[in-house]
Design an enzyme around this catalytic site. Sequence first.
Site, PDB file in Angstrom:
ATOM      1  N   PRO A   9       3.089  -2.149  -8.243  1.00  0.00           N
ATOM      2  CA  PRO A   9       2.614  -2.818  -9.405  1.00  0.00           C
ATOM      3  C   PRO A   9       1.059  -2.973  -9.706  1.00  0.00           C
ATOM      4  O   PRO A   9       0.474  -2.856  -8.818  1.00  0.00           O
ATOM      5  CB  PRO A   9       2.882  -4.239  -9.048  1.00  0.00           C
ATOM      6  CG  PRO A   9       4.080  -4.081  -8.139  1.00  0.00           C
ATOM      7  CD  PRO A   9       3.942  -2.805  -7.571  1.00  0.00           C
ATOM      8  N   ASN A  10       0.666  -2.856 -10.933  1.00  0.00           N
ATOM      9  CA  ASN A  10      -0.569  -3.101 -11.249  1.00  0.00           C
ATOM     10  C   ASN A  10      -1.251  -1.514 -11.389  1.00  0.00           C
ATOM     11  O   ASN A  10      -2.434  -1.303 -11.773  1.00  0.00           O
ATOM     12  CB  ASN A  10      -1.400  -3.853 -10.680  1.00  0.00           C
ATOM     13  CG  ASN A  10      -1.074  -5.424 -10.995  1.00  0.00           C
ATOM     14  OD1 ASN A  10      -0.648  -5.503 -12.478  1.00  0.00           O
ATOM     15  ND2 ASN A  10      -0.411  -6.096 -10.065  1.00  0.00           N
ATOM     16  N   ARG A  17      -8.710  -1.395 -14.079  1.00  0.00           N
ATOM     17  CA  ARG A  17      -8.672  -2.684 -13.488  1.00  0.00           C
ATOM     18  C   ARG A  17      -9.417  -2.657 -12.115  1.00  0.00           C
ATOM     19  O   ARG A  17      -9.584  -1.668 -11.441  1.00  0.00           O
ATOM     20  CB  ARG A  17      -7.039  -2.314 -12.691  1.00  0.00           C
ATOM     21  CG  ARG A  17      -6.828  -3.511 -11.585  1.00  0.00           C
ATOM     22  CD  ARG A  17      -5.693  -3.066 -10.658  1.00  0.00           C
ATOM     23  NE  ARG A  17      -5.277  -4.041  -9.974  1.00  0.00           N
ATOM     24  CZ  ARG A  17      -4.656  -4.064  -8.727  1.00  0.00           C
ATOM     25  NH1 ARG A  17      -3.960  -2.921  -8.530  1.00  0.00           N
ATOM     26  NH2 ARG A  17      -4.345  -4.728  -7.936  1.00  0.00           N
ATOM     27  N   TYR A  22     -11.331  -0.336  -7.121  1.00  0.00           N
ATOM     28  CA  TYR A  22     -10.401   0.540  -7.493  1.00  0.00           C
ATOM     29  C   TYR A  22     -10.986   1.982  -7.890  1.00  0.00           C
ATOM     30  O   TYR A  22     -10.172   2.966  -8.097  1.00  0.00           O
ATOM     31  CB  TYR A  22      -9.245   0.079  -8.011  1.00  0.00           C
ATOM     32  CG  TYR A  22      -8.566  -0.916  -7.275  1.00  0.00           C
ATOM     33  CD1 TYR A  22      -8.068  -0.780  -6.056  1.00  0.00           C
ATOM     34  CD2 TYR A  22      -8.282  -2.472  -7.985  1.00  0.00           C
ATOM     35  CE1 TYR A  22      -7.274  -1.796  -5.481  1.00  0.00           C
ATOM     36  CE2 TYR A  22      -7.620  -3.374  -7.197  1.00  0.00           C
ATOM     37  CZ  TYR A  22      -7.391  -3.091  -5.939  1.00  0.00           C
ATOM     38  OH  TYR A  22      -6.765  -4.192  -5.460  1.00  0.00           O
ATOM     39  N   ASN A  73       1.723   4.204  -2.333  1.00  0.00           N
ATOM     40  CA  ASN A  73       0.856   2.849  -2.527  1.00  0.00           C
ATOM     41  C   ASN A  73       1.710   1.442  -3.117  1.00  0.00           C
ATOM     42  O   ASN A  73       1.767   1.598  -4.481  1.00  0.00           O
ATOM     43  CB  ASN A  73      -0.292   3.254  -3.476  1.00  0.00           C
ATOM     44  CG  ASN A  73      -1.257   1.854  -3.466  1.00  0.00           C
ATOM     45  OD1 ASN A  73      -0.894   0.606  -2.989  1.00  0.00           O
ATOM     46  ND2 ASN A  73      -2.526   2.077  -3.948  1.00  0.00           N
ATOM     47  N   ALA A  76       0.656  -4.983  -4.269  1.00  0.00           N
ATOM     48  CA  ALA A  76       0.787  -6.020  -3.548  1.00  0.00           C
ATOM     49  C   ALA A  76       2.051  -6.436  -2.771  1.00  0.00           C
ATOM     50  O   ALA A  76       2.202  -6.946  -1.891  1.00  0.00           O
ATOM     51  CB  ALA A  76       0.640  -7.257  -4.547  1.00  0.00           C
ATOM     52  N   GLU A  97       1.546   5.641   3.814  1.00  0.00           N
ATOM     53  CA  GLU A  97       1.166   4.396   3.078  1.00  0.00           C
ATOM     54  C   GLU A  97      -0.458   4.759   2.540  1.00  0.00           C
ATOM     55  O   GLU A  97      -1.102   4.850   3.428  1.00  0.00           O
ATOM     56  CB  GLU A  97       1.434   3.272   3.792  1.00  0.00           C
ATOM     57  CG  GLU A  97       0.832   1.749   2.958  1.00  0.00           C
ATOM     58  CD  GLU A  97       1.201   0.737   4.065  1.00  0.00           C
ATOM     59  OE1 GLU A  97       1.830   0.585   5.104  1.00  0.00           O
ATOM     60  OE2 GLU A  97       0.521  -0.254   3.676  1.00  0.00           O
ATOM     61  N   HIS A  99      -3.762   3.004   0.527  1.00  0.00           N
ATOM     62  CA  HIS A  99      -4.463   2.089  -0.324  1.00  0.00           C
ATOM     63  C   HIS A  99      -5.859   2.687  -0.677  1.00  0.00           C
ATOM     64  O   HIS A  99      -6.336   3.160   0.118  1.00  0.00           O
ATOM     65  CB  HIS A  99      -4.555   0.668   0.566  1.00  0.00           C
ATOM     66  CG  HIS A  99      -3.288  -0.024   1.152  1.00  0.00           C
ATOM     67  ND1 HIS A  99      -2.388  -0.604   0.191  1.00  0.00           N
ATOM     68  CD2 HIS A  99      -2.652   0.291   2.311  1.00  0.00           C
ATOM     69  CE1 HIS A  99      -1.380  -0.716   0.731  1.00  0.00           C
ATOM     70  NE2 HIS A  99      -1.548  -0.361   1.951  1.00  0.00           N
ATOM     71  N   ARG A 106     -10.786  -7.127   2.873  1.00  0.00           N
ATOM     72  CA  ARG A 106     -10.499  -8.007   1.731  1.00  0.00           C
ATOM     73  C   ARG A 106      -9.980  -9.214   2.286  1.00  0.00           C
ATOM     74  O   ARG A 106     -10.101  -9.656   3.396  1.00  0.00           O
ATOM     75  CB  ARG A 106      -9.788  -7.170   0.846  1.00  0.00           C
ATOM     76  CG  ARG A 106     -10.625  -6.072   0.258  1.00  0.00           C
ATOM     77  CD  ARG A 106      -9.824  -5.303  -0.704  1.00  0.00           C
ATOM     78  NE  ARG A 106      -9.812  -5.922  -1.985  1.00  0.00           N
ATOM     79  CZ  ARG A 106      -8.844  -5.679  -3.012  1.00  0.00           C
ATOM     80  NH1 ARG A 106      -8.056  -4.885  -2.766  1.00  0.00           N
ATOM     81  NH2 ARG A 106      -8.752  -6.597  -4.057  1.00  0.00           N
TER      82      ARG A 106
HETATM   83  C1  DQA Z   1      -3.728  -1.685  -3.022  1.00  0.00           C
HETATM   84  C2  DQA Z   1      -4.276  -3.018  -2.070  1.00  0.00           C
HETATM   85  C3  DQA Z   1      -3.481  -4.383  -2.508  1.00  0.00           C
HETATM   86  O1  DQA Z   1      -3.616  -5.164  -1.729  1.00  0.00           O
HETATM   87  C4  DQA Z   1      -3.441  -4.441  -3.804  1.00  0.00           C
HETATM   88  O2  DQA Z   1      -2.361  -5.647  -4.233  1.00  0.00           O
HETATM   89  C5  DQA Z   1      -3.156  -3.408  -4.998  1.00  0.00           C
HETATM   90  C6  DQA Z   1      -3.868  -2.157  -4.621  1.00  0.00           C
HETATM   91  C7  DQA Z   1      -5.014  -0.568  -3.076  1.00  0.00           C
HETATM   92  O3  DQA Z   1      -4.731   0.340  -3.192  1.00  0.00           O
HETATM   93  O4  DQA Z   1      -6.102  -0.586  -2.302  1.00  0.00           O
HETATM   94  O5  DQA Z   1      -2.545  -3.372  -5.881  1.00  0.00           O
HETATM   95  O6  DQA Z   1      -2.766  -1.159  -2.494  1.00  0.00           O
END
Ligand code: DQA
Length: 139
Positions: A9-10, A17, A22, A73, A76, A97, A99, A106
Site C-alpha cells: 500500500p501507498n 509521497r 522516501y 516492500n 505498512a 524484505e 524498506h 522511526r
Molecule cells: C516502508 C516503511 C513502512 O513503515 C511504511 O508504512 C511504508 C514504507 C519503507 O519502504 O520504508 O509504506 O515500507
Amino acid sequence: MKILALHGPNLNMLGRREPEVYGSTTLAQIDQALAERAKAAGATLLSFQSNHEGALIDFLQAEGWDADGIIINPGALTHYGLSLRDALASLKCPIVEVHISNVYKREPFRHNSVVAPVATGQIAGLGWRGYMLALEWLL
Ligand code: DQA
C-alpha cells in the site's frame, strides 16, 4: 530465473509521497531499473503493486510457486499483515524484505515486522537502491 517484485500500500505514490522520507524516485522508475538489471542477467522480473492485502496474496498464489526469488516492500502491511505473512511463509524461494526508509529510526510501530520472520533477509534505510541490492543478491 523468475523474480517477483511486490509493492504494498501507498508505494504507488513514491516520488510524491513524503519525498523527504522516501525520496523522489517513482515506482515506475524502480520497476524499470529492476527489469533492466534482471534482463541483463537473463532473468525475468514480474512487478506488482497493490493497496490491498488480498490482491498481493492473489498475486503470490498465482506467481509465487515457480518463482526463484521475491523482493517485497509490504509498506505498512509489514507491521500487521498476517495474511500476507502466511502467504509468504508457504513459498519456498528466498524472500528479501525491503524498506526504503530505516524503519528502526522511526515511530515505534514501525520497529516490528511480521514479515521478517518468514523472510530470508531484510534491507532497510538504503533508499530505492535497496531494491537493486536485493535483486543483486537474488541473482
Ligand atoms: C516502508 C516503511 C513502512 O513503515 C511504511 O508504512 C511504508 C514504507 C519503507 O519502504 O520504508 O509504506 O515500507
